[in-house]
Scaffold this motif. Sequence first.
Motif, PDB file in Angstrom:
ATOM      1  N   ALA A 124     -58.492  16.990 -56.459  1.00 29.73           N
ATOM      2  CA  ALA A 124     -59.354  15.856 -56.087  1.00 29.73           C
ATOM      3  C   ALA A 124     -60.817  16.195 -56.347  1.00 29.73           C
ATOM      4  N   LEU A 125     -61.235  17.426 -55.994  1.00 26.60           N
ATOM      5  CA  LEU A 125     -62.626  17.822 -56.212  1.00 26.60           C
ATOM      6  C   LEU A 125     -62.961  17.830 -57.694  1.00 26.60           C
ATOM      7  N   LEU A 126     -62.026  18.339 -58.520  1.00 28.84           N
ATOM      8  CA  LEU A 126     -62.260  18.384 -59.968  1.00 28.84           C
ATOM      9  C   LEU A 126     -62.369  16.974 -60.535  1.00 28.84           C
ATOM     10  N   VAL A 127     -61.380  16.123 -60.198  1.00 31.73           N
ATOM     11  CA  VAL A 127     -61.371  14.773 -60.765  1.00 31.73           C
ATOM     12  C   VAL A 127     -62.595  13.998 -60.297  1.00 31.73           C
ATOM     13  N   ASN A 128     -63.031  14.264 -59.074  1.00 34.85           N
ATOM     14  CA  ASN A 128     -64.212  13.581 -58.536  1.00 34.85           C
ATOM     15  C   ASN A 128     -65.459  13.909 -59.345  1.00 34.85           C
ATOM     16  N   LYS A 129     -65.493  15.094 -59.986  1.00 32.04           N
ATOM     17  CA  LYS A 129     -66.651  15.505 -60.780  1.00 32.04           C
ATOM     18  C   LYS A 129     -66.670  14.836 -62.151  1.00 32.04           C
ATOM     19  N   ILE A 130     -65.484  14.337 -62.570  1.00 32.18           N
ATOM     20  CA  ILE A 130     -65.401  13.719 -63.888  1.00 32.18           C
ATOM     21  C   ILE A 130     -65.918  12.296 -63.788  1.00 32.18           C
ATOM     22  N   THR A 131     -66.831  11.928 -64.657  1.00 32.75           N
ATOM     23  CA  THR A 131     -67.416  10.604 -64.538  1.00 32.75           C
ATOM     24  C   THR A 131     -66.774   9.610 -65.495  1.00 32.75           C
ATOM     25  N   TRP A 132     -66.049  10.100 -66.457  1.00 29.69           N
ATOM     26  CA  TRP A 132     -65.545   9.223 -67.504  1.00 29.69           C
ATOM     27  C   TRP A 132     -64.017   9.221 -67.501  1.00 29.69           C
ATOM     28  N   GLY A 133     -63.403   8.034 -67.503  1.00 34.55           N
ATOM     29  CA  GLY A 133     -61.944   7.931 -67.568  1.00 34.55           C
ATOM     30  C   GLY A 133     -61.246   8.286 -66.276  1.00 34.55           C
ATOM     31  N   GLN A 134     -61.948   8.089 -65.165  1.00 29.67           N
ATOM     32  CA  GLN A 134     -61.359   8.486 -63.891  1.00 29.67           C
ATOM     33  C   GLN A 134     -60.125   7.662 -63.535  1.00 29.67           C
ATOM     34  N   ARG A 135     -60.137   6.381 -63.935  1.00 29.55           N
ATOM     35  CA  ARG A 135     -58.996   5.530 -63.596  1.00 29.55           C
ATOM     36  C   ARG A 135     -57.730   6.002 -64.306  1.00 29.55           C
ATOM     37  N   THR A 136     -57.877   6.411 -65.573  1.00 26.54           N
ATOM     38  CA  THR A 136     -56.728   6.952 -66.308  1.00 26.54           C
ATOM     39  C   THR A 136     -56.199   8.201 -65.616  1.00 26.54           C
ATOM     40  N   LEU A 137     -57.131   9.064 -65.186  1.00 29.94           N
ATOM     41  CA  LEU A 137     -56.722  10.294 -64.519  1.00 29.94           C
ATOM     42  C   LEU A 137     -55.944   9.968 -63.247  1.00 29.94           C
ATOM     43  N   ARG A 138     -56.402   8.947 -62.518  1.00 29.39           N
ATOM     44  CA  ARG A 138     -55.705   8.574 -61.295  1.00 29.39           C
ATOM     45  C   ARG A 138     -54.293   8.058 -61.594  1.00 29.39           C
ATOM     46  N   THR A 139     -54.172   7.318 -62.693  1.00 26.50           N
ATOM     47  CA  THR A 139     -52.842   6.831 -63.079  1.00 26.50           C
ATOM     48  C   THR A 139     -51.915   8.007 -63.370  1.00 26.50           C
ATOM     49  N   ILE A 140     -52.443   9.009 -64.099  1.00 31.72           N
ATOM     50  CA  ILE A 140     -51.605  10.173 -64.403  1.00 31.72           C
ATOM     51  C   ILE A 140     -51.236  10.904 -63.119  1.00 31.72           C
ATOM     52  N   MET A 141     -52.186  10.951 -62.176  1.00 37.85           N
ATOM     53  CA  MET A 141     -51.894  11.628 -60.915  1.00 37.85           C
ATOM     54  C   MET A 141     -50.785  10.931 -60.145  1.00 37.85           C
ATOM     55  N   MET A 142     -50.628   9.623 -60.335  1.00 41.71           N
ATOM     56  CA  MET A 142     -49.565   8.902 -59.631  1.00 41.71           C
ATOM     57  C   MET A 142     -48.202   9.132 -60.271  1.00 41.71           C
ATOM     58  N   PHE A 143     -48.214   9.728 -61.449  1.00 39.19           N
ATOM     59  CA  PHE A 143     -46.994   9.914 -62.231  1.00 39.19           C
ATOM     60  C   PHE A 143     -45.843  10.545 -61.435  1.00 39.19           C
ATOM     61  N   PRO A 144     -46.057  11.731 -60.814  1.00 35.28           N
ATOM     62  CA  PRO A 144     -44.931  12.343 -60.085  1.00 35.28           C
ATOM     63  C   PRO A 144     -44.450  11.495 -58.913  1.00 35.28           C
ATOM     64  N   MET A 145     -45.316  10.619 -58.398  1.00 31.96           N
ATOM     65  CA  MET A 145     -44.925   9.842 -57.228  1.00 31.96           C
ATOM     66  C   MET A 145     -43.881   8.786 -57.553  1.00 31.96           C
TER      67      MET A 145
END
Lengths: 300, 287
Positions: free
Chosen positions: A93-114
Motif C-alpha cells: 500500500a505504501l509503495l502504490v501510494n507513492k506512484i502517481t500514474w496509473g494507480q487505478r490499474t494497479l488497484r485493479t491488479i491488486m484485486m486480482f487474487p480476491m
Amino acid sequence: MSFWRSPRATPYLLLLPAIIVILGVVLVPLLVSFWTSFTGYNLTKPATLFQFVGLRNYQRLLGNDDFWWAFGRTIVFITITLNLEMVLGLGLALLVNKITWGQRTLRTIMMFPMMFSPILVGFQFKYLFNDAVGLINNALFDLGLISQPIPWLVDGALANFSIIVAEIWMSTSVFAILLLAGLMALPKEPIEAARVDGCNPWQVFRHITLPFLMPFVYIAMTIRSLDVARAYDMVRIMTNGGPAGRTELLWTLMTRVGYQNSQMGMANAMGYVSIILSIVFTFYFYRKLVGARTFMGGAQ
Amino acid sequence: MRGKLSIEKPWQRWAIRFGVFIAMVILVVPGAWVVLTAFRPNIEVLARPAVWIPQHLTLNNFLGIFGLLSTQQGLPVGSYFVNSLVISITSTVIAIALGMMGGYAFARYRFRGKATLFLGFMLSRTVPGVALSLPLFIIWARLGLIDTSFGLIVVYLAVNIPFTIWLTDGFFRQIPVDLSEAAQIDGCTRWQAFWKVEFPLARSGLASAAIFAFLTSWNEYALASQLTRTTASKTMPVGLMDFTAQFTVDWTGMSAMAVLIIIPALVLTFVVQKHLIAGLTFGGVKG
C-alpha cells in the motif's frame, strides 16, 4: 394479534425471513452439532445419534496427539499468515501510494487474487509447486540453481511453507486495498507540520501515519479472521493434510474424522473448537478496532 | 499535492517503481500461467526440459472437458457449470431481497433487541463452513436435501444474508431520512416512498452487495463438497476435484476448468469496481 398489525411490528416483519433462514441453516444445525458432540454418533450406525457419552469426545480430543498437532499448527498458521499479510500489505500500500500514474490499474491488479476461489488458489499453487511440471522447479532448473527437483509438496516442512505462500498470495490484497484506502484518507496537515518541525520520514511514519492506519489494519484483521477457514479449501486440494499428516490443520482433520472415519460425534467436538477459535480471533480484532476508533475519536 | 510532499531522489523513485513492478508480477504471473496452460497441449506442458515459449495454442482442453473430443472421456462439466449458475444466481437474488429487508429495518427503525439481533447475524458469519457442514450433512440427509440444488441454495442464503444486511444497512443509512419523509408528505405511502426514492438511491450499493453474494456462492467449496454428490447439484469448484486422482493430475484439463471458473468472477469484479465508484459519487451527492 394486534401487535403484528401495529407499526411497531414492521421491523420484526422485515427481519422475519432472514431470521428464519439463519435459525434453520445455522442455529439449529449448531444445536444438533452441540448435541452430537456429546454422543458417540457414527455415520454408519444411525442409532448411535442418541447414544449419550457425556464429555468423552472432548476428553479424547484433549488426549489426542493428532488433534493437538493440528490445533497448534492451525494457530501457528493463522499467526504467521496474518502477520506477514499485514506487513506485506502495508508495504504494498505504501509503495502504490507513492506512484502517481496509473494507480487505478494497479488497484485493479491488486484485486486480482480476491476474485479467485480458494480452491483455485490451491490448484494454482499445487501446479506451480509441482516437482515435475511446476513453474518454480522448472525455472530454478533452467537457471541452473538446482540439479534435483525440490519436492515442495512432498516434504513436510516445504509443504507447510508452500501452503503459507499460497495463503499469503490469496489474502495480502485484502490488507493492501484497505490500507491504501486508509492512506488516501490520511490528512496532509499533520504530516506537513511534523516535517516543518524537523521529523524525519521514519518518525512521521511511526507517529502519524501508522496510528492513523491502525483502524484500517484492524478492519482488515477482522475481515480476515472471519474467513480464516477458507484455508481449508486450499489445503484440501494442495496436500489434503499430507504428507503423512504434516500439513494437517484443524479443518482438514475434522472432515477426515467426520466423513472418512464416520466419527461424527468426535468431528463435531472438533467443529466446536474451530468455531470458538474463529470467534476468539474475530472478537479480539473487533475489540481492537473499537478501541482504535475511540482513540481516533478526536481526529474524526 | 503529492509532488510537494515527496522529497524523493530519482533513485528512490526508481526503487519504488521497481518494487511495485515486482509485486504486480507476483500477483499476476501465477494466474496467468494457469490461463496459458489451459490453451497449451498436454505434451508441451509435460515436456522436459521445460518449454517456456508456447509453440502451439489449442482449444482442445476446453473441448475435452466438455466431452467434445472423441479421444477423451468427457466430464460432465456442462452440468456443473449450469448447476453453479443456477445455484449462485437464485441464492443471490433471494439473499439480496431478504437481506435488503433486514438492512432497511436496521437502518430505519428503532426496536427492542436491535443490537442483539445485529450481533447474532454477524456471529453467524464466524462459523467456518467446514464446521457447519458436519451438522448440515446430518440434517440434510434426514430431510432428503443432500445432492439437490434447493438444499445448497438454502445454505448459501444463510451464508450471504448477514453480509448483505451489514452492507445494505450502511447504504440506507447514507440516504437522508428527509428524502423519504418529503415524499410521504407529498402523498406517497411509505412503501411507495421506498421504491421511488430510497431504492433507486441504494441501487448501486445493492448491485455491489449482489456481486459479493454471487462470488461467495460461485467460489464456495467446503459446504458444496459435502452436500452435493452427482451432476444433479455438483458445482464447478467441487467438479475441479474430479481431475485429481490418487497419483495423476490432468493439468491442462484442470487449467481449462479453472479458466471457466475465473471468467465470471473476473467480469463481475470489473463491474463491481464501476459500482464502487458510483457508490462513492452518490455519497458525495447527499452533502
